[in-house]
Design a protein around this motif. Sequence first.
Motif, short mmCIF file in Angstrom:
data_model
loop_
_atom_site.label_atom_id
_atom_site.label_comp_id
_atom_site.label_asym_id
_atom_site.label_seq_id
_atom_site.Cartn_x
_atom_site.Cartn_y
_atom_site.Cartn_z
N VAL A 129 23.89 7.73 -64.35
CA VAL A 129 24.55 6.44 -64.47
C VAL A 129 23.87 5.60 -65.54
CG1 VAL A 129 25.11 4.28 -63.27
CG2 VAL A 129 25.37 6.46 -62.09
N LEU B 110 30.97 5.42 -58.07
CA LEU B 110 29.57 5.17 -58.42
C LEU B 110 29.01 3.98 -57.64
CD1 LEU B 110 29.65 5.68 -62.30
CD2 LEU B 110 28.88 7.30 -60.56
N SER C 53 26.08 5.84 -54.08
CA SER C 53 24.97 5.71 -55.02
C SER C 53 23.91 6.80 -54.81
CB SER C 53 24.32 4.34 -54.89
OG SER C 53 23.67 4.21 -53.65
N ARG D 254 21.85 0.38 -59.91
CA ARG D 254 23.01 1.17 -60.33
C ARG D 254 24.29 0.34 -60.24
NH1 ARG D 254 23.97 7.25 -58.13
NH2 ARG D 254 26.10 7.58 -58.84
N ILE E 290 27.05 -0.90 -63.21
CA ILE E 290 28.50 -0.70 -63.17
C ILE E 290 29.23 -2.03 -63.31
CG2 ILE E 290 30.44 0.12 -61.78
CD1 ILE E 290 28.55 2.30 -62.86
#
Length: 399
Positions: free
Chosen positions: A96, A129, A133, A143, A147
Amino acid sequence: INMYLGGLFAAASSEERKYWGFLVFMKVLNEAPMEVASQIFTQNFMRCLMNQLAVEDRYLHKIAVKAAKSIQARTSKEPDFAYPALCGLMGPRGAVNFDQITKVKIVEKIVADVSHTAINQLMPFFEGLIVHSEADDKAAASRRQLIANFLQTIIKSFMTSAKEDDSDELDSAVQVIILTLAKYTYFSSDTAKPPISDATRELFRNKIMASLNIIISNQKRPSDIAYKVVQKIRDMEETGDSGKSIIDMSDTISESVHSAFKTLKKINKKVHLPFLTVSRYPANLLQSKQEGEQHDQAAQGLKLLYSLTILQVYNGDADAVSMLDELKMCYDKFLSHKKSNDEESGEASDALVEILLSFASKPSHLFRKMSEQVFGAFADKLTPTGLQSLLAVSPVLYM
């Protein structure tokens, strides 16, 4: 092709074979149809690509940079390729935080070029996502922040490059992004692992407001998206399809919000009314058209103000609840068919000015921009008292 590339990029392969592998990768990427090019992000390739990009003095660093740039070039030329490219770079075989690991900005550039026609395919990937996670709480929060940043970047790119003829598709794409963030802001999710933290909800909430600010700054009729977003959040709350609402409202507040939505729907119906409905038998057609345009601007302004005030109630702003009652008075005096005398209209105008000043005083670009737009729609209804209130605080607001 997967087996062939997998062998070239195997851990035991020589540097020469891996170099050859990069050449094959770029050849397929540049010339093969999408269904073939989408399959070349193999696990061995991604591991080698990330390792070589991460350190400048590695033997294959330059060819790895060239391969990464070729991915971006394909997405720029063929916007629909953004989906397989991002899945390859950010999915299970990549990372990611691909850009941070590799010290390049390939993902960031691909995201900035995402077409609004590809967003329906991409959003389930981004949402996955957020939800899955597969990391500890701290890593999951990082993360999810990444996003959310990407999603805001996409909206900014949409709005700054928008064309007049794709407004409906654009509005739909923007709504999908904002409502995905709203789903994990205002509702609890049993599927999110680890659970969405309060800090992440606050982050998502700020991204929603920042995105609306971008929309208001770049769209001719921003009230349309704001209205649809807040209406969809209300629908999600009523159906329960997005999980249990975390919005804590007393019965009194819930009743005020319910009443506000009824009024907001009435306002929405008054937007885009033909100008001839303002004066059924106009003596002066041009004057009637001007009156119709003023009426539409006022409806748009109040629609935007109502939508964002309701959103503020969802955000836990206690002052927003009392504003809803004052906005109802403004609607009754300015847009409904109820007759009102000059004194009543003056009171409504003064109340509207106070509401706008309250929003403008908040540390938010969104509310300041919204206040400016709504004030422009109602400037002709300003009273001496309202003007005095405006002059009293304007030096503070614009310092």
